[in-house]
Design a protein around this motif. Structure first.
Motif, PDB file in Angstrom:
ATOM      1  N   LEU A  63      44.407  37.177  53.771  1.00  0.00           N
ATOM      2  CA  LEU A  63      43.275  36.651  54.576  1.00  0.00           C
ATOM      3  C   LEU A  63      43.747  35.660  55.729  1.00  0.00           C
ATOM      4  N   LEU A  64      44.670  34.742  55.325  1.00  0.00           N
ATOM      5  CA  LEU A  64      45.371  33.732  56.131  1.00  0.00           C
ATOM      6  C   LEU A  64      46.060  34.524  57.223  1.00  0.00           C
ATOM      7  N   ARG A  65      46.621  35.592  56.992  1.00  0.00           N
ATOM      8  CA  ARG A  65      47.414  36.360  58.032  1.00  0.00           C
ATOM      9  C   ARG A  65      46.498  36.819  59.075  1.00  0.00           C
ATOM     10  N   HIS A  66      45.110  36.808  59.027  1.00  0.00           N
ATOM     11  CA  HIS A  66      44.304  37.341  59.862  1.00  0.00           C
ATOM     12  C   HIS A  66      43.125  36.323  60.451  1.00  0.00           C
ATOM     13  N   TYR A  67      42.653  35.203  59.635  1.00  0.00           N
ATOM     14  CA  TYR A  67      41.684  34.531  59.891  1.00  0.00           C
ATOM     15  C   TYR A  67      41.927  33.042  59.939  1.00  0.00           C
ATOM     16  N   PRO A  68      41.380  32.091  60.525  1.00  0.00           N
ATOM     17  CA  PRO A  68      41.902  30.700  60.372  1.00  0.00           C
ATOM     18  C   PRO A  68      41.698  30.143  59.022  1.00  0.00           C
ATOM     19  N   GLU A  69      42.225  29.027  58.579  1.00  0.00           N
ATOM     20  CA  GLU A  69      42.378  28.528  57.295  1.00  0.00           C
ATOM     21  C   GLU A  69      40.938  28.112  56.848  1.00  0.00           C
ATOM     22  N   GLU A  70      40.208  27.350  57.902  1.00  0.00           N
ATOM     23  CA  GLU A  70      38.991  26.809  57.378  1.00  0.00           C
ATOM     24  C   GLU A  70      37.926  28.080  56.807  1.00  0.00           C
ATOM     25  N   LEU A  71      37.723  29.231  57.561  1.00  0.00           N
ATOM     26  CA  LEU A  71      37.140  30.323  57.254  1.00  0.00           C
ATOM     27  C   LEU A  71      37.708  30.868  56.145  1.00  0.00           C
ATOM     28  N   VAL A  72      38.649  30.970  55.810  1.00  0.00           N
ATOM     29  CA  VAL A  72      39.485  31.484  54.577  1.00  0.00           C
ATOM     30  C   VAL A  72      38.963  30.589  53.381  1.00  0.00           C
ATOM     31  N   ARG A  73      38.966  29.278  53.541  1.00  0.00           N
ATOM     32  CA  ARG A  73      38.641  28.335  52.389  1.00  0.00           C
ATOM     33  C   ARG A  73      37.151  28.726  52.081  1.00  0.00           C
ATOM     34  N   GLY A  74      36.374  28.608  52.984  1.00  0.00           N
ATOM     35  CA  GLY A  74      34.975  28.839  52.857  1.00  0.00           C
ATOM     36  C   GLY A  74      34.778  30.152  51.938  1.00  0.00           C
ATOM     37  N   TRP A  75      35.177  31.218  52.443  1.00  0.00           N
ATOM     38  CA  TRP A  75      35.177  32.525  51.715  1.00  0.00           C
ATOM     39  C   TRP A  75      35.627  32.388  50.291  1.00  0.00           C
ATOM     40  N   LEU A  76      36.923  31.883  50.143  1.00  0.00           N
ATOM     41  CA  LEU A  76      37.431  31.809  48.592  1.00  0.00           C
ATOM     42  C   LEU A  76      36.647  31.170  47.747  1.00  0.00           C
ATOM     43  N   SER A  77      36.159  30.018  48.027  1.00  0.00           N
ATOM     44  CA  SER A  77      35.312  29.069  47.298  1.00  0.00           C
ATOM     45  C   SER A  77      34.362  28.239  48.051  1.00  0.00           C
ATOM     46  N   GLY A  78      34.645  27.750  49.237  1.00  0.00           N
ATOM     47  CA  GLY A  78      33.748  26.600  49.855  1.00  0.00           C
ATOM     48  C   GLY A  78      32.013  27.017  49.962  1.00  0.00           C
ATOM     49  N   ASN A  79      31.960  28.167  50.616  1.00  0.00           N
ATOM     50  CA  ASN A  79      30.638  28.781  50.564  1.00  0.00           C
ATOM     51  C   ASN A  79      29.990  28.825  49.290  1.00  0.00           C
ATOM     52  N   ALA A  80      30.739  29.486  48.423  1.00  0.00           N
ATOM     53  CA  ALA A  80      29.942  29.820  46.944  1.00  0.00           C
ATOM     54  C   ALA A  80      29.801  28.083  46.335  1.00  0.00           C
ATOM     55  N   LEU A  81      30.666  27.359  46.541  1.00  0.00           N
ATOM     56  CA  LEU A  81      30.557  25.961  45.725  1.00  0.00           C
ATOM     57  C   LEU A  81      29.251  25.211  46.643  1.00  0.00           C
ATOM     58  N   SER A  82      29.196  25.274  48.003  1.00  0.00           N
ATOM     59  CA  SER A  82      28.172  24.553  48.506  1.00  0.00           C
ATOM     60  C   SER A  82      26.808  25.105  48.051  1.00  0.00           C
ATOM     61  N   PHE A  83      26.774  26.394  47.817  1.00  0.00           N
ATOM     62  CA  PHE A  83      25.308  26.815  47.553  1.00  0.00           C
ATOM     63  C   PHE A  83      25.059  26.552  46.324  1.00  0.00           C
ATOM     64  N   LEU A  84      26.211  26.411  45.141  1.00  0.00           N
ATOM     65  CA  LEU A  84      25.857  26.061  43.697  1.00  0.00           C
ATOM     66  C   LEU A  84      25.453  24.485  43.952  1.00  0.00           C
ATOM     67  N   LYS A  85      26.077  23.593  44.610  1.00  0.00           N
ATOM     68  CA  LYS A  85      25.814  22.151  44.705  1.00  0.00           C
ATOM     69  C   LYS A  85      24.501  22.076  44.998  1.00  0.00           C
ATOM     70  N   ALA A  86      24.062  22.900  45.991  1.00  0.00           N
ATOM     71  CA  ALA A  86      22.509  22.794  46.494  1.00  0.00           C
ATOM     72  C   ALA A  86      21.485  23.234  45.616  1.00  0.00           C
ATOM     73  N   TRP A  87      21.975  24.300  44.771  1.00  0.00           N
ATOM     74  CA  TRP A  87      20.981  25.170  44.036  1.00  0.00           C
ATOM     75  C   TRP A  87      21.174  24.948  42.453  1.00  0.00           C
ATOM     76  N   LEU A  88      22.337  24.340  41.810  1.00  0.00           N
ATOM     77  CA  LEU A  88      22.157  24.329  40.460  1.00  0.00           C
ATOM     78  C   LEU A  88      21.424  23.134  40.127  1.00  0.00           C
ATOM     79  N   PRO A  89      20.758  22.774  38.914  1.00  0.00           N
ATOM     80  CA  PRO A  89      19.777  21.477  38.529  1.00  0.00           C
ATOM     81  C   PRO A  89      20.868  20.382  38.480  1.00  0.00           C
ATOM     82  N   GLN A  90      20.488  19.145  38.638  1.00  0.00           N
ATOM     83  CA  GLN A  90      21.011  18.035  38.420  1.00  0.00           C
ATOM     84  C   GLN A  90      20.790  17.575  36.989  1.00  0.00           C
TER      85      GLN A  90
END
Length: 317
Positions: free
Chosen positions: A288-315
């Protein structure tokens, strides 16, 4: 540089339920095991509770058995259970591999909302409403009649929204998808497709049409690009590069921050040539890093999923 990965779908629990000799540690018969998670940098794995047709009529006892397997085999190996935002943050800070429980198909809940509550209390945080065919709640994507939700199924949606159970539309019929989307929009509660690709790129029924992708994106949901070969490309040999058109197409529809991964490891018997188990995520990240910017790749690998879980998992209360 190492990248942590979130994988939103595997069927290791189902495999272990069918074969009691399988162990989560050191057993290479599992695509996802502790060593392979560590090898591939998988920081969080979502473990689906899928009730195989080999079990016979699906029942709540089968779900409880897999929850027990998760505790006895996965958590005992040193994986942290994630049921709240606080537990997620703690596991991240400690660098500890973590596991999240989901249910793939509401069949085993038997239409009993008390069973839904029990599952939540035992750590389940995500519910895939159907597998491929009809159940008491809704039609799956391969059900010939193409129906939507039953009356009881719509009550299930309401109960999940109230409880805080994340809903997953992978496998749900198209009619059911739009019935859920309408209710999700009214409540302002997004949903996910844990393991689905783009229908425009590969016209398998399980993949998402463009309007479905746009709907998930507009609601703030997430789409788990999956490694099921026949969802990627109609070919006898499928390679990791063949996933890139799916990523690019979802991005073209505004979904660059909605993309995550849901491998379906242990739920498939044939694999993408260079993505055969969770230990191969490092090579996938490098591709992925050979084709896309690091910021996007980080999001796809974990950042997007983690931000969703931090918004929607319970406290924690």
């Amino acid at each position: 540089m190492a990248y942590k990965v979130v994988d939103f779908h595997c069927d290791a629990l189902s495999k272990m339920q069918l074969d009691s000799e399988l162990e989560f540690t050191g057993d290479t018969r599992l695509d996802v095991n502790l060593e392979r998670m560590e090898q591939g940098g998988v920081g969080l794995q979502c473990f689906a509770i899928y009730l195989s047709e080999r079990l016979g009529k699906p029942g709540f006892g089968h779900i409880l058995d897999q929850i027990d397997l998760f505790k006895q085999k996965v958590l005992q190996s040193g994986v942290a259970a994630i049921t709240s935002v606080e537990e997620l943050v703690e596991a991240e800070a400690a660098g500890q591999p973590a596991g999240l429980l989901s249910i793939e198909g509401a069949d085993g809940l038997e239409g009993n909302f008390h069973y839904l509550q029990v599952c939540y209390e035992r750590g389940v945080r995500c519910l895939g409403l159907t597998w491929n065919y009809a159940n008491w709640a809704a039609d799956g994507i391969l059900e010939p009649r193409g129906g939507g939700f039953t009356t009881r199924g719509l009550e299930l949606v309401k109960a999940c929204h109230k409880l805080g159970m994340i809903l997953d539309v992978s496998h749900l019929s198209i009619k059911g998808f739009w019935e859920l989307a309408e209710r999700a929009e009214q409540k302002g509660i997004p949903f996910i497709a844990s393991h689905s690709n783009a229908y425009r790129i590969c016209s398998h029924a399980r993949n998402l049409r463009d309007d479905q992708i746009r709907a998930i994106v507009s609601l703030g949901g997430r789409i788990g690009i999956t490694f099921v070969p026949w969802f990627v490309k109609k070919s006898s040999v499928v390679e990791a590069n063949d996933l890139l058109p799916h990523i690019e197409h979802i991005c073209s529809l505004g979904g660059e921050k909605a993309i995550m991964f849901g491998s379906d490891f242990d739920g498939i018997e044939s694999h993408i040539k260079d993505l055969r188990h969770s230990g191969h995520y490092l090579e996938w990240a490098n591709l992925l890093l050979r084709h896309y910017p690091e910021e996007l790749v980080r999001g796809w690998l974990s950042g997007n999923a983690l931000s969703f879980l931090k918004a929607w998992l319970p406290q924690k209360k």
